[in-house]
Design a protein around this motif. Sequence first.
Motif: not given
Length: 200
Positions: A114-128
């Motif tokens: 959660y980004d305190n600056v933007t007020g948004k939740h964020w996520a990243t994903w990578n896999d095999s």
Amino acid sequence: MKRSPVLSLVLVSLLPAVPAVAQDNKTPPMTPEMKAQMEAFQKAGTPGDEHRKLASLDGTYDLTVKSWHSPDAPPSTDTGTATRKMILGGRVQVEEVASQMMGQPFSGQGLRGYDNVTGKHWATWNDSMSTGLMVSEGTCDAAQSCTYTGTYHDPVSKKPVTSRMTSRWTDKNTEVFEMYAPGPDGKEAKMMEITYKKRP
């Protein structure tokens, strides 16, 4: 020359380490601008309620993974496990997944925050199954039901694809994640559904 906020913060952090040139030398006082910058950075980097909510999801989960390879065909079903734990002093949650995908071993790693600056939740994903990275941003309510929009590059067209992801808790130990993206006709279609069952 105008000093950048990052450079100012670095300089401020180094001030106590600068040795005095003379015995009567004292560390220069911070200017109001430097104090404001330091306070802004501290506020941006301090974990809060949203990070504590993420931490409550730490644990090991058993997964049931349904994948739709064609809108007209039934989904394939696989099983797996996921572990979630907070890192970076409670600022980010990392998820490690081990499963099967189309009969092949599959592993993946996601980050959530959660980004305190933007007020948004964020996520990243990578896999095999990819060398690329999906980056998503979204919102979550008090019950931790979330909606994200993410972008990744399609291996066939090489073009960016935007997907929509939702997650909801059906009870205190069960989370359902769903992923939607454009189908062959360009209309949104369900691509994946993952049911997480948290172990005691």
